[in-house]
Design a protein around this motif. Structure first.
Motif, PDB file in Angstrom:
ATOM      1  N   GLY A  26       0.797  -1.223   0.000  1.00  0.00           N
ATOM      2  CA  GLY A  26       0.000   0.000   0.000  1.00  0.00           C
ATOM      3  C   GLY A  26       0.827   1.269   0.000  1.00  0.00           C
ATOM      4  O   GLY A  26       0.350   2.327   0.410  1.00  0.00           O
ATOM      5  N   LYS A  27       2.064   1.163  -0.470  1.00  0.00           N
ATOM      6  CA  LYS A  27       2.951   2.332  -0.485  1.00  0.00           C
ATOM      7  C   LYS A  27       3.485   2.581  -1.892  1.00  0.00           C
ATOM      8  O   LYS A  27       3.425   1.706  -2.761  1.00  0.00           O
ATOM      9  CB  LYS A  27       4.099   2.130   0.496  1.00  0.00           C
ATOM     10  N   VAL A  28       4.003   3.791  -2.093  1.00  0.00           N
ATOM     11  CA  VAL A  28       4.558   4.188  -3.380  1.00  0.00           C
ATOM     12  C   VAL A  28       6.059   4.398  -3.240  1.00  0.00           C
ATOM     13  O   VAL A  28       6.501   5.185  -2.389  1.00  0.00           O
ATOM     14  CB  VAL A  28       3.918   5.500  -3.892  1.00  0.00           C
ATOM     15  N   PRO A  29       6.886   3.711  -4.041  1.00  0.00           N
ATOM     16  CA  PRO A  29       8.324   3.995  -4.019  1.00  0.00           C
ATOM     17  C   PRO A  29       8.582   5.384  -4.582  1.00  0.00           C
ATOM     18  O   PRO A  29       7.968   5.781  -5.582  1.00  0.00           O
ATOM     19  CB  PRO A  29       8.917   2.895  -4.903  1.00  0.00           C
ATOM     20  N   ALA A  30       9.477   6.126  -3.946  1.00  0.00           N
ATOM     21  CA  ALA A  30       9.740   7.500  -4.375  1.00  0.00           C
ATOM     22  C   ALA A  30      11.203   7.861  -4.158  1.00  0.00           C
ATOM     23  O   ALA A  30      11.897   7.241  -3.343  1.00  0.00           O
ATOM     24  CB  ALA A  30       8.839   8.474  -3.625  1.00  0.00           C
ATOM     25  N   VAL A  31      11.647   8.869  -4.912  1.00  0.00           N
ATOM     26  CA  VAL A  31      13.004   9.390  -4.766  1.00  0.00           C
ATOM     27  C   VAL A  31      12.910  10.888  -4.507  1.00  0.00           C
ATOM     28  O   VAL A  31      12.224  11.617  -5.237  1.00  0.00           O
ATOM     29  CB  VAL A  31      13.864   9.138  -6.024  1.00  0.00           C
ATOM     30  N   VAL A  32      13.595  11.358  -3.469  1.00  0.00           N
ATOM     31  CA  VAL A  32      13.655  12.787  -3.135  1.00  0.00           C
ATOM     32  C   VAL A  32      15.058  13.281  -3.504  1.00  0.00           C
ATOM     33  O   VAL A  32      16.054  12.690  -3.083  1.00  0.00           O
ATOM     34  CB  VAL A  32      13.393  13.012  -1.634  1.00  0.00           C
ATOM     35  N   TYR A  33      15.118  14.367  -4.296  1.00  0.00           N
ATOM     36  CA  TYR A  33      16.429  14.849  -4.726  1.00  0.00           C
ATOM     37  C   TYR A  33      16.389  16.367  -4.926  1.00  0.00           C
ATOM     38  O   TYR A  33      15.330  16.994  -4.925  1.00  0.00           O
ATOM     39  CB  TYR A  33      16.864  14.155  -6.022  1.00  0.00           C
ATOM     40  N   GLY A  34      17.578  16.943  -5.138  1.00  0.00           N
ATOM     41  CA  GLY A  34      17.679  18.377  -5.390  1.00  0.00           C
ATOM     42  C   GLY A  34      18.584  19.084  -4.398  1.00  0.00           C
ATOM     43  O   GLY A  34      18.922  18.545  -3.337  1.00  0.00           O
TER      44      GLY A  34
END
Length: 203
Positions: A26-34
């Protein structure tokens, strides 16, 4: 635009198999960058992320709070969806700072009615703007009220709140009003009907 707070978890299970297991949970894989930061791999609650995107669209501010204590303010940069179920399957999230100016696309919201009988064509649905990261409007309102048949509304005609700069070419057409093609007048139909027998007789 007000920010939405979402709790996240660090993600260490990578690859297609790991992504599938994350989604089954029930989760979404994500990438945080910047901002020169090392990319942060996390998982977000699917329902909360989807609700945030529905609320504020592609420029929704999200305050990410990771269970390891990491906190970042982000906006969606790229949202990937399942083409059949329309569910979010992956998210790229861009780190922003308060007071920072960024370039982004904002949806156009057309309001009002053009001249009666006119056919309105929306040539552009978004505008590229420069704005402060925490003050990006959900949409830009463009009035077509009373726009005459044969007229256009250009990007240069749009008024935006203070602090927002439109970067899209001012000569681009946002919307135009044309005269719909109707049925041929009765006189033309009659003339066409007379020509057919005459042509047959000549053959």
């Amino acid at each position: 635009m007000s920010e939405v707070r979402i709790s996240a978890e660090p993600r260490t299970d990578f690859g297609k198999g790991g992504a599938r297991r994350t989604r089954r949970a029930g989760k979404v894989p994500a990438v945080v960058y910047g901002h020169g930061e090392k990319p942060l791999h996390i998982s977000l609650p699917s329902l909360e992320l989807a609700a945030a995107i529905r609320k504020g669209g592609a420029n929704q501010l999200i305050a990410i709070e990771v269970t390891d204590g990491t906190r970042e303010l982000v906006i969606p940069k790229d949202i990937q969806r399942d083409p059949l179920r329309d569910e979010i399957v992956h998210a790229d999230l861009l780190i922003v700072r308060r007071g920072e100016t960024i370039t982004t696309d904002i949806p156009v919201n057309f309001v009002g009615e053009a001249e009666k009988g006119g056919l309105v064509v929306h040539d552009l649905n978004t505008l590229t703007v420069e704005a402060e990261a925490t003050h990006i409007p959900e949409s830009i309102e463009v009035s077509i009220e009373g726009l005459a048949i044969g007229s256009q509304r250009y990007v240069r005609d749009v008024e935006v709140p203070e602090g927002i700069v439109i970067l899209s070419d001012g000569d681009l057409v946002l919307a135009s009003v044309s005269e719909p093609r109707g049925e041929a007048p009765a006189e033309e139909e009659a003339a066409e009907g007379e020509e057919a027998p005459a042509a047959a007789a000549a053959e």
